[in-house]
Design an enzyme around this catalytic site. Structure first.
Site, PDB file in Angstrom:
ATOM      1  N   GLU A  16      33.090  -5.719  36.307  1.00 13.20           N
ATOM      2  CA  GLU A  16      33.884  -6.409  37.330  1.00 13.20           C
ATOM      3  C   GLU A  16      32.986  -7.077  38.376  1.00 13.20           C
ATOM      4  OE1 GLU A  16      34.346  -3.367  36.263  1.00 13.20           O
ATOM      5  OE2 GLU A  16      36.460  -2.917  35.953  1.00 13.20           O
ATOM      6  N   GLY A 398       8.715 -21.262  25.141  1.00 10.67           N
ATOM      7  CA  GLY A 398       9.425 -20.774  23.963  1.00 10.67           C
ATOM      8  C   GLY A 398      10.884 -21.151  23.884  1.00 10.67           C
ATOM      9  N   SER A 399      11.681 -20.692  24.869  1.00  5.60           N
ATOM     10  CA  SER A 399      13.109 -20.966  24.745  1.00  5.60           C
ATOM     11  C   SER A 399      13.437 -22.332  25.325  1.00  5.60           C
ATOM     12  CB  SER A 399      13.917 -19.888  25.455  1.00  5.60           C
ATOM     13  OG  SER A 399      13.596 -19.863  26.819  1.00  5.60           O
ATOM     14  N   ASP A 565       4.843 -12.439  24.093  1.00  5.92           N
ATOM     15  CA  ASP A 565       5.258 -12.374  25.499  1.00  5.92           C
ATOM     16  C   ASP A 565       5.129 -10.951  26.012  1.00  5.92           C
ATOM     17  OD1 ASP A 565       5.997 -15.060  25.653  1.00  5.92           O
ATOM     18  OD2 ASP A 565       7.978 -14.650  24.800  1.00  5.92           O
ATOM     19  N   GLU A 571       4.452  -4.543  35.158  1.00 11.11           N
ATOM     20  CA  GLU A 571       5.460  -3.734  35.841  1.00 11.11           C
ATOM     21  C   GLU A 571       5.553  -2.328  35.264  1.00 11.11           C
ATOM     22  OE1 GLU A 571       8.837  -5.946  34.695  1.00 11.11           O
ATOM     23  OE2 GLU A 571       9.522  -4.412  33.343  1.00 11.11           O
ATOM     24  N   HIS A 606       2.163 -14.513  27.310  1.00  6.78           N
ATOM     25  CA  HIS A 606       2.824 -15.088  28.487  1.00  6.78           C
ATOM     26  C   HIS A 606       3.243 -13.957  29.419  1.00  6.78           C
ATOM     27  CE1 HIS A 606       5.563 -17.194  31.086  1.00  6.78           C
ATOM     28  NE2 HIS A 606       6.553 -16.415  30.696  1.00  6.78           N
ATOM     29  N   CYS A 608       5.088 -13.614  33.312  1.00  9.10           N
ATOM     30  CA  CYS A 608       5.595 -14.453  34.397  1.00  9.10           C
ATOM     31  C   CYS A 608       5.573 -13.743  35.733  1.00  9.10           C
ATOM     32  CB  CYS A 608       6.982 -14.992  34.096  1.00  9.10           C
ATOM     33  SG  CYS A 608       7.962 -13.971  33.004  1.00  9.10           S
ATOM     34  N   HIS A 659      12.628 -22.060  37.749  1.00  6.79           N
ATOM     35  CA  HIS A 659      13.677 -21.268  38.389  1.00  6.79           C
ATOM     36  C   HIS A 659      14.577 -22.115  39.273  1.00  6.79           C
ATOM     37  CE1 HIS A 659      10.384 -18.655  37.185  1.00  6.79           C
ATOM     38  NE2 HIS A 659      11.332 -17.791  36.889  1.00  6.79           N
ATOM     39  N   CYS A 691       7.939 -20.597  32.768  1.00 10.76           N
ATOM     40  CA  CYS A 691       8.671 -19.590  31.986  1.00 10.76           C
ATOM     41  C   CYS A 691       9.541 -20.319  30.964  1.00 10.76           C
ATOM     42  CB  CYS A 691       9.506 -18.698  32.912  1.00 10.76           C
ATOM     43  SG  CYS A 691       9.964 -17.112  32.164  1.00 10.76           S
TER      44      CYS A 691
HETATM   45  N1  GLN Z   1       9.413 -16.779  25.173  1.00 11.91           N
HETATM   46  C1  GLN Z   1      10.355 -16.360  26.174  1.00 11.91           C
HETATM   47  C2  GLN Z   1      11.214 -17.537  26.593  1.00 11.91           C
HETATM   48  O1  GLN Z   1      10.731 -18.622  26.621  1.00 11.91           O
HETATM   49  C3  GLN Z   1       9.661 -15.777  27.375  1.00 11.91           C
HETATM   50  C4  GLN Z   1      10.625 -15.247  28.392  1.00 11.91           C
HETATM   51  C5  GLN Z   1       9.995 -14.501  29.557  1.00 11.91           C
HETATM   52  O2  GLN Z   1       8.859 -14.672  29.885  1.00 11.91           O
HETATM   53  N2  GLN Z   1      10.704 -13.681  30.226  1.00 11.91           N
HETATM   54  O3  GLN Z   1      12.353 -17.402  26.948  1.00 11.91           O
HETATM   55 ZN    ZN Z   2       8.291 -15.878  31.678  1.00  8.98          ZN
END
Ligand code: GLN
Ligand code: ZN
Length: 724
Positions: A16, A398-399, A565, A571, A606, A608, A659, A691
């Site tokens: 919700e 990538g995406s 990735d 983290e 990668h 980020c 972003h 990203c």
């Molecule tokens: N290869 C992923 C993408 O391009 C990497 C995503 C990420 O770094 N969180 O979506």
């Molecule tokens: Zn990223």
């Protein structure tokens, strides 16, 4: 035995919270309707607490993020309306987001660079507002130490003084409240002496308000426990689940008679049912130190999905799982057992299927399985010739935009409305379109677009044995964003290739190299709930072996570049830095098991985030050839984390901040490239967005990538002319 619970998920059994926020963002509901819906969710959380435990916080609800709320309460920001508030969350003035400690929850990072003077009254006494409305529970606050530690913009040397200034503001907030719940997970990280001493002072200042303080530490045990137990508070929460040293530390420190110890004994971060008899033994041990004892969850419950009862009831894993609601039931049961009102439920460890072939592969692993031939610069030379790349190669992460059409097809395929054949045909058509698009934009290294993936971890979890996915196990990752963490329950193996068909198909359509795209072992582990019967490094190695097989299949299919990735590499590091060496040792080893291929295959990774200073050495333990990072927002900051000359790899600068929907100018990006040449040789620099593009729309994607390629081409020309 009194029971206490905190951090219950605000998401709601049917998501919700997410739906309400999204309706509001779309303008479908008014501010008042939003407030009412959030109020309703707060009420239902209180009802849930009340049905299970004796005491709990009130006011954990937030319009987006409690860190931002705290900053507003302290007078750091002054949003005048809902619209202003959400500007700070997700608009053009949005605060940056970072992971909350070593969890997968992102909070909004307040900037304490210029702390405006505090007026006579707090700008927004949020806890008081909740107290006035409910008159029950303990009004909720993030503590001053945690708030300061997680904020940016101030110098470490200013921390002791800043903390005292914040404490005076807290005192004012508290002065109108009879009692409060304060979260201080930052007490569990390593603190410089001066900061710890200032924290002691800060709590004396808070105590001047006369308010009863329920102080909660969690995720680990404070280093100076013998002093923390003497803070002027009425109860102190200690996490007995996530730190093996908790009980010994408590025995060493003792516990004063003037306060209650709230022992965190059921896990707020993992999903396995609590061993009730074992936990009763633990509570009995703790009770030898103090008889003023209550029990609670260890770590806030929002890391868990709402309830196991929302899952299809035929899963064999189900009897072994406890989500947030079941944790409350466990607390109630534990307290009744201790009072002799119930018999302890016997505990049966869930099955963790062991796979002989996986065990055998792990046993055979040796150091030679983690190394690559030649030095990194030598590999770079080989790859430069073989891949025929220009200077400043341009690529993406990538995406590509996951349009509503892509998402609709995936949903219909899942429901069985679209056959697998139709679905695969659709994905292939999307890949073919994307290859044409990348040709037109004139990128140098292509990708297949990741259209078949819901989520970079869940997708791989579905392709691997030993990892389960859930249907309703949603957890908030930030704001209104949710994800479903998979559950690693047994030995992990790869029954079949997971991504090879799509990547190989993309490669078959072009002469440009196509990057195979994988999520790394640490990120898959970190963003899943993991079994606890074996060590984390073992799980990471199992996943790494699966990825290695995938890479070998890529190579057979003619793929020459692979990206792994690892956004969670940093983290997942333990909260206490003294434990970092050990962690980075096994984490880098897992990555290297996956990536140990010959010099003809170029390995990219990668990550980020931007604070590299602390972990650059740990990053260089990884066997990659090219790393892409986030540079656009923090620009030079990132680069200064890297010493000129000591960095022997190639680096992809995130010159476009994906972003935000705005299209970056060519000059802006060229400027970042020029700056980077103060730190790197030109042969080391790649050009890419910071990203993946899956949350972007097509128009800005096309415009931004065209500008990005122009920036790369200009940079090539500038350096070529400079040479003459
Ligand atoms: N290869 C992923 C993408 O391009 C990497 C995503 C990420 O770094 N969180 O979506
Ligand atoms: Zn990223």
């Amino acid at each position: 035995m009194q029971t206490y619970a905190y951090g219950y998920p605000r998401l709601g059994a049917n998501r919700e919270y997410k739906k309400t926020l999204e309706h509001f963002f779309k303008g479908d509901i008014t501010e008042q309707e939003l407030d009412e819906a959030l109020g309703g969710l707060q009420n239902s959380i209180l009802e849930t607490y009340k049905a299970h435990v004796d005491d709990y916080p009130v006011g954990e609800m937030t319009g987006y993020d409690p860190m931002l709320d705290t900053a507003i309460m302290l007078g750091i920001y002054h949003p005048a309306s809902h619209a202003d508030y959400y500007e700070l969350c997700r608009g053009s003035k949005a605060l940056p987001m970072i992971k909350w400690f070593n969890t997968n929850y992102h909070y909004l990072v307040p900037d304490l660079g210029t702390v405006p003077p505090f007026g006579q009254v707090p700008v927004w006494n949020k806890p008081l507002q909740y107290w006035d409305r409910h008159q029950e529970g303990n009004p909720y606050l993030i503590g001053p130490l945690t708030f300061m530690k997680l904020s940016h913009g101030h110098e470490p040397s200013d921390e002791p003084e800043l903390l005292l200034e914040l404490a005076r503001r807290y005192r004012q907030v508290l002065s109108e409240l009879p009692r409060v719940h304060i979260d201080e997970p930052a007490l569990s990280v390593e603190l410089p002496d001066l900061v710890f001493e200032a924290t002691e002072r800060a709590y004396e200042i808070l105590a001047e308000s006369g308010t009863g303080i329920h102080l909660f530490t969690y995720y680990g045990v404070p280093d100076n426990l013998e002093r923390v137990v003497n803070f002027p508070v009425s109860s102190l929460g200690i996490d007995f689940v996530h730190d093996a040293d908790a009980l010994p530390a408590l025995k060493r420190s003792g516990f004063p008679r003037d306060k209650t110890l709230v022992a965190g004994v059921v896990d707020g971060r993992n999903v396995w049912r609590t061993n009730i008899p074992g936990t009763i033994d633990l509570i009995t041990d703790i009770a030898k130190v103090t008889d003023r004892l209550a029990i609670s969850n260890a770590g806030p419950l929002f890391h868990l999905p709402v309830s196991v009862s929302l899952e299809p009831q035929d899963s064999p894993l189900l009897p072994h799982l406890a989500f947030a609601r079941e944790r409350l039931e466990e607390l109630r049961h534990l307290s009744r057992c201790i009072r002799g009102e119930e018999q302890p439920m016997s505990f049966r460890e869930g099955a963790h299927p062991s796979v002989a072939t996986v065990q055998e592969k792990l046993r055979l692993l040796s150091e030679s399985d983690t190394v690559r031939p030649l030095t990194a610069p030598q590999r770079a030379a080989v790859q430069r010739t073989e891949l025929e790349l220009p200077m400043f190669p341009a690529t993406t992460i990538g995406s590509f935009p996951q349009t509503s059409e892509v998402r609709r097809m995936r949903a219909r395929h899942k429901k069985g409305e679209v056959t697998s054949e139709e679905y695969n045909g659709f994905i292939k058509a999307a890949i073919a379109d994307l290859i044409r698009f990348q040709e037109e934009v004139d990128l140098d290294v292509f990708v297949h677009g990741e259209f078949e993936r819901t989520d970079m971890v869940e997708f791989f979890a579905q392709g691997l044995d030993g990892i389960a996915t859930t249907t309703s196990g949603w957890v908030i990752s930030y704001g209104s964003r949710v994800y479903r963490p998979p559950i690693i329950f047994g030995d992990v193996s790869r029954p079949a290739p997971m991504t090879v068909e799509e990547v190989a198909y993309a490669q078959s359509l072009t002469d440009k190299p196509v990057k195979g795209m994988l999520t790394g072992p640490i990120t898959i582990l970190s963003w899943s709930f993991a079994r606890t019967d074996i060590l984390q490094d073992q799980i990471a190695n199992q996943i790494a072996l699966c990825l290695k097989e995938e890479i070998q299949d890529y190579i057979k299919a003619g793929v020459r570049i692979v990206q792994i990735d690892e956004p969670a590499y940093r983290e997942k590091a333990p909260l206490k830095k003294r434990e970092w060496d050990k962690y980075f040792q096994w984490a880098s080893r897992a990555f290297n098991i996956a990536s140990a291929v010959d010099e003809h295959t170029q390995i990219h990774t990668h990550m980020c985030y931007s604070s590299f200073e602390e972990i650059i050495e740990s990053i260089l333990k990884l066997n990659f050839d090219v790393i892409s990072i986030e540079a656009s927002r923090s620009e030079v900051g990132v680069l200064h984390g890297i010493n000129k000359g000591s960095f022997d790899r190639q680096i992809g600068l995130g010159v476009w901040d994906i972003h935000s929907p705005s299209v970056p100018e060519v000059e802006e990006m060229q400027h970042i490239i020029q700056q980077s040449l103060e730190v790197f040789d030109r042969e080391q620099v790649w050009i890419n967005p910071d990203c993946g593009l899956k949350t972007r729309q097509w128009p800005e994607t096309e415009a931004s990538l065209c500008n990005m390629v122009s920036a790369a081409k200009n940079a090539r020309e500038v350096t070529a002319t400079a040479e003459v």
